[in-house]
Design a protein around this motif. Sequence first.
Motif, mmCIF file in Angstrom:
data_model
loop_
_atom_site.group_PDB
_atom_site.id
_atom_site.type_symbol
_atom_site.label_atom_id
_atom_site.label_comp_id
_atom_site.label_asym_id
_atom_site.label_seq_id
_atom_site.Cartn_x
_atom_site.Cartn_y
_atom_site.Cartn_z
ATOM 1 N N ASN A 229 -5.352 14.654 0.270
ATOM 2 C CA ASN A 229 -6.697 14.139 0.560
ATOM 3 C C ASN A 229 -7.022 12.917 -0.290
ATOM 4 O OD1 ASN A 229 -7.214 16.132 2.434
ATOM 5 N ND2 ASN A 229 -8.161 17.508 0.960
ATOM 6 N N THR A 230 -6.600 12.955 -1.558
ATOM 7 C CA THR A 230 -6.825 11.826 -2.473
ATOM 8 C C THR A 230 -5.997 10.622 -2.052
ATOM 9 O OG1 THR A 230 -7.154 13.442 -4.247
ATOM 10 C CG2 THR A 230 -6.867 11.152 -4.908
ATOM 11 N N LEU A 231 -4.757 10.870 -1.666
ATOM 12 C CA LEU A 231 -3.880 9.780 -1.199
ATOM 13 C C LEU A 231 -4.458 9.119 0.045
ATOM 14 C CD1 LEU A 231 -0.363 11.488 -1.580
ATOM 15 C CD2 LEU A 231 -1.474 9.916 -3.173
ATOM 16 N N LEU B 162 1.725 7.148 -6.383
ATOM 17 C CA LEU B 162 0.692 8.145 -6.706
ATOM 18 C C LEU B 162 1.165 9.565 -6.404
ATOM 19 C CD1 LEU B 162 -2.558 6.419 -5.338
ATOM 20 C CD2 LEU B 162 -1.796 6.551 -7.713
ATOM 21 N N LEU B 163 1.927 9.688 -5.329
ATOM 22 C CA LEU B 163 2.440 11.004 -4.932
ATOM 23 C C LEU B 163 3.504 11.501 -5.903
ATOM 24 C CD1 LEU B 163 2.710 13.325 -2.841
ATOM 25 C CD2 LEU B 163 4.391 11.902 -1.658
ATOM 26 N N ARG C 128 -7.208 4.586 2.837
ATOM 27 C CA ARG C 128 -8.348 4.097 3.627
ATOM 28 C C ARG C 128 -9.076 2.958 2.913
ATOM 29 N NH1 ARG C 128 -9.222 9.578 4.782
ATOM 30 N NH2 ARG C 128 -10.736 9.699 3.068
ATOM 31 N N ASP C 129 -9.313 3.140 1.615
ATOM 32 C CA ASP C 129 -10.031 2.122 0.844
ATOM 33 C C ASP C 129 -9.265 0.803 0.822
ATOM 34 O OD1 ASP C 129 -11.964 3.994 0.302
ATOM 35 O OD2 ASP C 129 -11.287 4.418 -1.733
ATOM 36 N N ILE D 231 0.847 -1.209 0.000
ATOM 37 C CA ILE D 231 0.000 0.000 0.000
ATOM 38 C C ILE D 231 0.872 1.245 0.000
ATOM 39 C CG2 ILE D 231 -1.625 1.407 1.333
ATOM 40 C CD1 ILE D 231 -3.013 -1.028 2.282
ATOM 41 N N GLU D 232 1.866 1.262 0.881
ATOM 42 C CA GLU D 232 2.726 2.445 0.990
ATOM 43 C C GLU D 232 3.540 2.663 -0.275
ATOM 44 O OE1 GLU D 232 2.222 4.657 3.261
ATOM 45 O OE2 GLU D 232 0.720 3.269 4.045
#
Length: 295
Positions: free
Chosen positions: A21-23, A12-13, A28-29, A5-6
Motif C-alpha cells: 500500500n505504501t509502495l 523501497l521494497l 501514484r505521487d 520510478i520503478e
Amino acid sequence: MERLIEQFIHYLLVEKGLAQNTLDSYRRDLISYFKFLKTYEISSIEDTNRSHIIGYLLSLKNKGRATTTISRNLASIRAFYQFLVRDRIIEKDPSQNLESPKIDKRLPKVLTVEQVESLLNMPDLKTPVGIRDRAMLELLYATGIRVSELVALNLDDLNMKMGFVKCFGKGSKERIVPLGSLAIKSIQFYLDHARNKLIKGKAEEALFVNHHGNRLTRQGFWKIIKKYAKPASIEMQITPHTLRHSFATHLLENGADLRSVQEMLGHADISTTQIYTHITRSKLKEVYSKAHPRA
C-alpha cells in the motif's frame, strides 16, 4: 523518468521492506509529479529544480488538495530525489530544505464504550456471516490493529491458548498483541461454527473470509462496519480506524501507560501515540465542565 520510478519502488521494497500500500502511494505521487513536469516539457529528471517542485505543490493546493496530501507528495518527491543522489543519478537534491506545509492535527473521532458495545452487538449470531462479523469487530477493538493487518491475518497467526495474535504492520514489522477473553470467545465461536461454512471445503489460510470462501478485503470490511453503524445508532461517520482510535483512548483513560499502547498499536514514534493523550485531556475538561459547580 518512468523507469526511475520503478527503480525507486524496487529499492523501497528490497531495502526498506515497505508494504505494498505504501509502495503504491509513492508510485501514484511520483506519476502525478511527472505528469506535471511534462507541462514544462521536461523529459529528464536532471533538468528539474526547486521551482518545479514548488510549482507542483502549489498546483495541488490550487486544486483544493488537503494539506496532508500535499505534505505526503512532498515526502514522496524528497525520498525519490534522495534515492537519485544516493545512486549518483543526479548530483544535487532540489528538494533539500523545502519545508512541508504545517498540518493542523485534528483529534481522531472516538466511540464511547457504550457505542462500542452497541456496535459489537449488531451482527446476527444465527448466521455464519454475522458470527464472522462479530469476531472481526471484537478482534479489532480488542487489539487496535489496522484493518489491513486484520484482513491479512492467517490461522497460524492466532495463539488462542496463550491469548495473543501476531500481525505485521508498516514496513512488515512483526508485533504480538494480546487478545481479551471476549475476543477469544468470539473468534473461537467463529472457528467452530462459521468459518467452515464460508470456505466450503476450500484450502484457505486466511482467518477471515468472504461468502465466496476467499480472503476478505479492506473494502469488504469497510462496507461491513458501515452497515452496522446506523442500526447501532452511531450517527458520526465511522471507519475501521475508529475502533483503533477507540481502543487506544479507552486504554489510556483506564490507566494504561503510553509506551505499552505505542507497542500494541505498532507506532514507530511515540509522538504518534501521544495524540490520544490530548483526547483523554479534552475528555477530562468536558467532565470537569459538566460536574464542577464553579466550572
